[in-house]
Design a protein around this motif. Structure first.
Motif, short mmCIF file in Angstrom:
data_model
loop_
_atom_site.label_atom_id
_atom_site.label_comp_id
_atom_site.label_asym_id
_atom_site.label_seq_id
_atom_site.Cartn_x
_atom_site.Cartn_y
_atom_site.Cartn_z
N LEU A 108 35.14 29.98 39.72
CA LEU A 108 36.31 30.66 38.99
C LEU A 108 37.66 30.44 39.84
O LEU A 108 38.60 30.22 38.98
CB LEU A 108 35.95 32.08 38.59
CG LEU A 108 34.98 32.43 37.79
CD1 LEU A 108 34.63 34.08 37.56
CD2 LEU A 108 35.05 31.85 36.37
N ALA A 109 37.55 30.38 40.89
CA ALA A 109 38.77 30.43 41.72
C ALA A 109 39.21 28.68 41.66
O ALA A 109 40.34 28.46 41.59
CB ALA A 109 38.53 30.64 43.30
N ALA A 139 39.03 36.16 40.48
CA ALA A 139 37.92 35.39 40.46
C ALA A 139 36.65 36.29 40.85
O ALA A 139 35.57 36.48 40.21
CB ALA A 139 37.77 34.25 41.50
N ALA A 140 36.91 37.06 42.11
CA ALA A 140 35.93 37.98 42.34
C ALA A 140 35.62 39.12 41.47
O ALA A 140 34.38 39.35 41.36
CB ALA A 140 36.23 38.67 43.87
N TRP A 145 32.01 41.51 37.33
CA TRP A 145 31.66 42.20 35.96
C TRP A 145 30.82 41.31 35.07
O TRP A 145 29.87 41.77 34.36
CB TRP A 145 33.20 41.95 35.20
CG TRP A 145 34.12 42.95 35.84
CD1 TRP A 145 33.78 44.04 36.60
CD2 TRP A 145 35.53 43.06 35.59
NE1 TRP A 145 34.80 44.91 36.79
CE2 TRP A 145 36.17 44.08 36.30
CE3 TRP A 145 36.56 42.24 34.91
CZ2 TRP A 145 37.46 44.45 36.22
CZ3 TRP A 145 37.81 42.45 34.93
CH2 TRP A 145 38.23 43.59 35.77
N LEU A 146 30.57 39.69 35.32
CA LEU A 146 29.52 38.91 34.67
C LEU A 146 28.36 39.30 35.12
O LEU A 146 27.35 39.60 34.40
CB LEU A 146 30.16 37.63 34.80
CG LEU A 146 31.21 37.16 34.02
CD1 LEU A 146 31.38 35.45 34.59
CD2 LEU A 146 30.72 36.85 32.36
N SER A 147 28.18 39.60 36.35
CA SER A 147 26.97 39.98 36.98
C SER A 147 26.30 41.39 36.68
O SER A 147 25.40 41.38 36.14
CB SER A 147 26.90 39.95 38.56
OG SER A 147 26.01 40.57 39.28
N VAL A 148 27.38 42.35 36.37
CA VAL A 148 26.80 43.32 35.85
C VAL A 148 26.47 43.26 34.35
O VAL A 148 25.47 43.98 33.79
CB VAL A 148 28.03 44.47 36.06
CG1 VAL A 148 27.46 46.05 35.21
CG2 VAL A 148 28.14 44.73 37.54
N ASP A 173 38.99 41.66 48.74
CA ASP A 173 38.86 40.05 48.88
C ASP A 173 40.14 39.37 48.77
O ASP A 173 40.61 38.77 49.62
CB ASP A 173 37.88 39.40 47.74
CG ASP A 173 36.41 39.23 48.37
OD1 ASP A 173 36.61 38.48 49.52
OD2 ASP A 173 35.66 39.48 47.65
N GLY A 174 40.95 40.02 47.73
CA GLY A 174 42.25 39.03 47.45
C GLY A 174 43.23 39.48 48.73
O GLY A 174 43.94 38.39 49.11
#
Length: 217
Positions: A108-109, A139-140, A145-148, A173-174
């Motif tokens: 994504l990044a 990206a993180a 959110w996609l994982s959840v 992270d950012g």
């Protein structure tokens, strides 16, 4: 099967690109190796402290900016293996963390970075803020959110609370990536495979020569 399919496609593509060709005879810079060695500490932090609400940082975007996407994809494989050993994860959970803490945020990044280079000026602060700070956080967060959304929350954890926790961890992270990228750009730009002085520090063209005087004597 989704995690395995994503990992297989990404690793196959990374191997096909043969990214080790860009590494000099002296090997990769030591910050790349140091960051890979540090990632198992953050990938398994929820297991180390025994709390499912504590969200591990990704760190994959910083590795992407330093080494490029193909090398990052390959380097994150041993990170997942070491995390599995240190945090006592089974292979399915280790694969899940490789995909959703490593592969998906890095990919994504990469897409965010390509969009910034395509539609925004090639400016130094666009790279630092866009790719190092905001791009890393977005990206993180999206990967979390996609994982959840695809896999749900662990037992005993509210899904809404987990979404908020992923959002907060993404900004951690950012902040970390943005700070280090700013330092690298200023003092060690050669540690960033995705940065180039020629691209982001363009010198203005020289002024046109003045016309010769045309007055009569």
């Amino acid at each position: 099967m989704l995690d395995l399919s994503l990992a297989a496609v990404a690793v196959t593509l990374a191997l096909w690109l043969r990214p080790w060709r860009v590494v000099g005879p002296s090997g990769p810079p030591w910050p790349w190796l140091f960051w890979c060695a540090a990632l198992p500490l953050v990938w398994g932090v929820d297991r180390y402290v025994g709390s499912a609400v504590v969200q591990p940082l990704s760190g994959a975007t910083l590795l992407l900016l330093m080494a490029g996407w193909p090398l990052a994809v390959l380097a994150l494989l041993p990170v997942a293996v070491v995390t599995a050993v240190m945090a006592q994860l089974d292979w399915l959970e280790a694969l899940h963390r490789y995909v959703w803490l490593g592969l998906v945020p890095a990919t994504l990044a990469l897409g965010i970075g390509a969009g910034l280079r395509r539609w925004l000026p090639h400016h130094l602060f666009i790279y630092i803020l866009g790719r190092g700070f905001i791009g890393t956080a977005v990206a993180a967060a999206c990967a979390g959110w996609l994982s959840v959304w695809l896999h749900g929350a662990p037992p005993g954890v509210d899904e809404a609370e987990l979404m908020v926790a992923r959002w907060l961890a993404a900004w951690g992270d950012g902040f970390l990536a943005g700070m280090l990228v700013a330092i690298f750009v200023a003092f060690r730009p050669q540690w960033l495979a995705t940065y180039s002085d020629r691209l982001y520090l363009q010198t203005p063209p020289p002024p046109p020569p003045s016309p010769p005087p045309s007055g009569r004597r």
